[in-house]
Design a protein around this motif. Sequence first.
Motif, PDB file in Angstrom:
ATOM      1  N   UNK A   1       0.855  -1.189   0.000  1.00  7.85           N
ATOM      2  CA  UNK A   1       0.000   0.000   0.000  1.00  7.85           C
ATOM      3  C   UNK A   1       0.887   1.233   0.000  1.00  7.85           C
ATOM      4  N   UNK A   2       1.326   1.653  -1.166  1.00  3.22           N
ATOM      5  CA  UNK A   2       2.227   2.790  -1.247  1.00  3.22           C
ATOM      6  C   UNK A   2       1.501   4.119  -1.058  1.00  3.22           C
ATOM      7  N   UNK A   3       0.196   4.128  -1.255  1.00  2.00           N
ATOM      8  CA  UNK A   3      -0.587   5.337  -1.001  1.00  2.00           C
ATOM      9  C   UNK A   3      -1.997   4.937  -0.603  1.00  2.00           C
ATOM     10  N   UNK A   4      -2.583   5.714   0.277  1.00  3.04           N
ATOM     11  CA  UNK A   4      -3.943   5.436   0.731  1.00  3.04           C
ATOM     12  C   UNK A   4      -4.928   6.225  -0.119  1.00  3.04           C
ATOM     13  N   UNK A   5      -5.882   5.542  -0.671  1.00  2.00           N
ATOM     14  CA  UNK A   5      -6.890   6.207  -1.492  1.00  2.00           C
ATOM     15  C   UNK A   5      -8.302   5.885  -1.032  1.00  2.00           C
ATOM     16  N   UNK A   6      -8.434   5.149   0.081  1.00  2.10           N
ATOM     17  CA  UNK A   6      -9.750   4.823   0.607  1.00  2.10           C
ATOM     18  C   UNK A   6      -9.623   4.442   2.074  1.00  2.10           C
ATOM     19  N   UNK A   7     -10.766   4.284   2.707  1.00  8.19           N
ATOM     20  CA  UNK A   7     -10.814   3.771   4.072  1.00  8.19           C
ATOM     21  C   UNK A   7     -12.050   2.890   4.179  1.00  8.19           C
ATOM     22  N   UNK A   8     -12.050   2.006   5.163  1.00  5.60           N
ATOM     23  CA  UNK A   8     -13.274   1.275   5.480  1.00  5.60           C
ATOM     24  C   UNK A   8     -13.734   1.770   6.834  1.00  5.60           C
ATOM     25  N   UNK A   9     -15.027   1.812   7.038  1.00 10.28           N
ATOM     26  CA  UNK A   9     -15.564   2.347   8.281  1.00 10.28           C
ATOM     27  C   UNK A   9     -16.444   1.342   8.995  1.00 10.28           C
ATOM     28  N   UNK A  10     -16.265   1.272  10.308  1.00  9.22           N
ATOM     29  CA  UNK A  10     -17.107   0.440  11.159  1.00  9.22           C
ATOM     30  C   UNK A  10     -17.796   1.331  12.181  1.00  9.22           C
ATOM     31  N   UNK A  11     -19.108   1.199  12.274  1.00 10.32           N
ATOM     32  CA  UNK A  11     -19.897   1.940  13.248  1.00 10.32           C
ATOM     33  C   UNK A  11     -19.956   1.120  14.528  1.00 10.32           C
ATOM     34  N   UNK A  12     -19.682   1.783  15.649  1.00  6.13           N
ATOM     35  CA  UNK A  12     -19.722   1.127  16.964  1.00  6.13           C
ATOM     36  C   UNK A  12     -20.522   2.003  17.925  1.00  6.13           C
ATOM     37  N   UNK A  13     -20.974   1.402  19.022  1.00  9.65           N
ATOM     38  CA  UNK A  13     -21.716   2.152  20.037  1.00  9.65           C
ATOM     39  C   UNK A  13     -20.801   3.037  20.876  1.00  9.65           C
ATOM     40  N   UNK A  14     -19.560   2.599  21.105  1.00  6.39           N
ATOM     41  CA  UNK A  14     -18.631   3.303  21.986  1.00  6.39           C
ATOM     42  C   UNK A  14     -17.269   3.410  21.304  1.00  6.39           C
ATOM     43  N   UNK A  15     -17.031   4.515  20.630  1.00  2.47           N
ATOM     44  CA  UNK A  15     -15.773   4.705  19.896  1.00  2.47           C
ATOM     45  C   UNK A  15     -14.584   4.695  20.849  1.00  2.47           C
ATOM     46  N   UNK A  16     -14.662   5.465  21.914  1.00  2.00           N
ATOM     47  CA  UNK A  16     -13.534   5.550  22.854  1.00  2.00           C
ATOM     48  C   UNK A  16     -13.227   4.188  23.470  1.00  2.00           C
ATOM     49  N   UNK A  17     -14.259   3.465  23.889  1.00  2.00           N
ATOM     50  CA  UNK A  17     -14.055   2.141  24.471  1.00  2.00           C
ATOM     51  C   UNK A  17     -13.472   1.156  23.471  1.00  2.00           C
ATOM     52  N   UNK A  18     -13.933   1.240  22.227  1.00  6.97           N
ATOM     53  CA  UNK A  18     -13.415   0.359  21.176  1.00  6.97           C
ATOM     54  C   UNK A  18     -11.944   0.645  20.917  1.00  6.97           C
ATOM     55  N   UNK A  19     -11.593   1.917  20.853  1.00  8.85           N
ATOM     56  CA  UNK A  19     -10.195   2.283  20.614  1.00  8.85           C
ATOM     57  C   UNK A  19      -9.315   1.806  21.769  1.00  8.85           C
ATOM     58  N   UNK A  20      -9.775   1.947  22.996  1.00 10.95           N
ATOM     59  CA  UNK A  20      -8.991   1.474  24.146  1.00 10.95           C
ATOM     60  C   UNK A  20      -8.801  -0.039  24.083  1.00 10.95           C
ATOM     61  N   UNK A  21      -9.843  -0.754  23.693  1.00 11.16           N
ATOM     62  CA  UNK A  21      -9.747  -2.211  23.554  1.00 11.16           C
ATOM     63  C   UNK A  21      -8.746  -2.591  22.464  1.00 11.16           C
ATOM     64  N   UNK A  22      -8.777  -1.884  21.342  1.00 11.73           N
ATOM     65  CA  UNK A  22      -7.836  -2.161  20.249  1.00 11.73           C
ATOM     66  C   UNK A  22      -6.404  -1.802  20.640  1.00 11.73           C
ATOM     67  N   UNK A  23      -6.249  -0.732  21.387  1.00 10.20           N
ATOM     68  CA  UNK A  23      -4.920  -0.316  21.853  1.00 10.20           C
ATOM     69  C   UNK A  23      -4.296  -1.430  22.706  1.00 10.20           C
TER      70      UNK A  23
END
Length: 126
Positions: free
Chosen positions: A67-89
């Motif tokens: 992936x030499x350059x980013x031209x898109x993203x995929x998105x996931x909708x969640x109920x708790x963004x902050x909690x999800x990010x902490x879990x992924x971290x």
Amino acid sequence: MNLKMRYVILYVADQEKSKRFYKDILGLPVRGEHGTYIEFETGSTILAINTRDSVKEITGLPIPENNSSQTFEIGFVVDDVKGTIESLRKRDVEILVEPIEKPWGQVVAYVADPDGHYIEICSSLD
């Protein structure tokens, strides 16, 4: 013309590493596996991965080695963004952008998969 989005295929370098990320870290159920091609359930749209080498062979298209350059993203909708990010971290996922509330009221954050694809983790606008 009546187009309906049914699936998105990400081209990956390491099938097993990507499968572990989407299945074990993000928790997406595997819908089916066919050689190097793997589908995950995400709701109404299927997310699939396939190796770059396999895609080159199947399609005959010129697929870059990375992936030499980013031209898109995929998105996931969640109920708790902050909690999800902490879990992924805690699972050593690369956090690209910490959760932030946008002017339109949506909370968004960005992470990267093993190939560096951008993944938006966001709240619903509904």
